[in-house]
Design an enzyme around this catalytic site. Structure first.
Site, PDB file in Angstrom:
ATOM      1  N   ALA A  97       1.436  -0.970  -0.367  1.00  0.00           N
ATOM      2  CA  ALA A  97       0.112  -0.085   0.318  1.00  0.00           C
ATOM      3  C   ALA A  97       0.999   1.385  -0.142  1.00  0.00           C
ATOM      4  CB  ALA A  97      -1.304  -0.323   1.333  1.00  0.00           C
ATOM      5  N   TYR A  98       2.264   1.471   0.592  1.00  0.00           N
ATOM      6  CA  TYR A  98       2.412   2.026   1.100  1.00  0.00           C
ATOM      7  C   TYR A  98       3.313   2.463  -0.376  1.00  0.00           C
ATOM      8  CZ  TYR A  98       7.037   4.911   1.243  1.00  0.00           C
ATOM      9  OH  TYR A  98       8.300   5.644   1.752  1.00  0.00           O
TER      10      TYR A  98
END
Length: 234
Positions: A143-144
Site C-alpha cells: 500500500a505504501y
C-alpha cells in the site's frame, strides 16, 4: 517568497524548514500532531498549521491559511505515512485508504487549490518527495509503495497541466536516514547493497531541492538521491 512544507514536525520536513528559513524564505509548515520540535520552528518564525491529511477534508484548513499568502512560490509535498502491510485484510484496506489520502489525495487537492497563487510568481515550483521503491515490487509494503507511485504519477500529470507557469518535479530518496527501530543488522544489510555504502543524511535531499528550485528549465523530472541503492533494487 513563501514556501509550504508538509509534514514538517520531524526528520526531513523539519530540516527543510530550517534550511529554507536560513535561505531567506518565509515558511508555512503543516503537521499532524504536536511535537517538541515544533517549538523550534515557531521560534524561527515558521507559520505552523495543524492538518491531518488522513482525514476527509484534512487539507481544508491548510488551504484556507495559505490563501492569505500571495507570495507563495514553492510547495514541497513531504508528508508521508509508513508502516508494514497488516496481515488482516480489513486492516490492509484501512492502511491503503490512509496512505492514499496522505500520499495522493492531499497533494492532489493542494496542487489544484494553490496553482493559481503559484502561477503569479516567477519560477514557482512544486516538489513531491516519493521513494525509490516506486519502481520495485515490495509486497510487505504494497500500500505504501503503490500510493507513493501514485504520487509520482500525479506529479507528472501536474507537470504537464500546470506548465509553463508552474514547474513540478519529484525527488526519490533512498537510505537517507534510518528510523530508530531499524536494527544494526538490517542497516548493514541495506548498506551492503548500496554502492556508496553509507547513510545519506538529510543534506543531499536539500541539495536536490535547491537544484529543482533554481533550475528553471526542469519540469517532469525525477531525481534519485539514494547512494546508488536503486541499482540493487530496481
Amino acid at each position: 517568497m513563501r514556501a509550504l512544507v508538509t509534514g514538517c514536525g520531524r526528520r526531513l520536513g523539519f530540516y527543510l524548514c530550517e534550511q529554507l528559513v536560513a535561505s531567506g524564505w518565509q515558511v508555512t509548515g503543516s503537521y499532524r500532531s504536536e511535537r517538541p520540535e515544533l517549538a523550534q520552528l515557531r521560534a524561527l518564525g515558521v507559520e505552523l498549521v495543524q492538518a491531518d491529511f488522513a482525514r476527509e477534508g484534512g487539507v481544508d484548513g491548510l488551504i484556507a491559511a495559505l490563501s492569505a499568502h500571495e507570495d507563495l512560490a514553492l510547495v514541497i509535498h513531504n508528508a508521508s505515512a509508513f508502516e508494514p502491510q497488516a496481515e488482516d485484510p480489513a486492516l490492509q484496506r484501512e492502511q491503503f485508504d490512509r496512505f492514499y489520502r496522505v500520499h495522493m489525495a492531499a497533494p492532489f487537492a493542494l496542487n489544484h487549490a494553490l496553482a493559481p497563487q503559484l502561477a503569479r510568481q516567477p519560477n514557482a515550483s512544486i516538489i513531491h518527495i516519493t521513494d525509490i521503491y516506486i519502481h520495485a515490487s515490495a509486497p510487505q509494503f504494497a500500500a505504501y509503495v503503490a500510493t507513493k507511485a501514485g504520487a509520482h504519477s500525479l506529479a507528472m500529470s501536474f507537470a504537464r497541466e500546470l506548465a509553463p507557469a508552474v514547474r513540478v518535479n519529484t525527488i526519490e530518496p533512498g537510505p537517507i536516514l534510518f528510523l530508530d527501530e531499524h536494527g544494526d543488522a538490517w542497516r548493514q544489510q541495506v548498506l551492503a547493497k548500496t554502492p556508496l555504502a553509507r547513510e545519506g543524511g538529510l543534506e543531499p535531499i536539500w541539495q536536490a531541492v535547491k537544484l529543482l528550485m533554481e533550475n528553471d528549465y526542469m519540469t517532469g523530472a525525477s531525481i534519485r538521491v539514494d547512494g546508488g541503492r536503486s541499482l540493487a533494487v530496481i
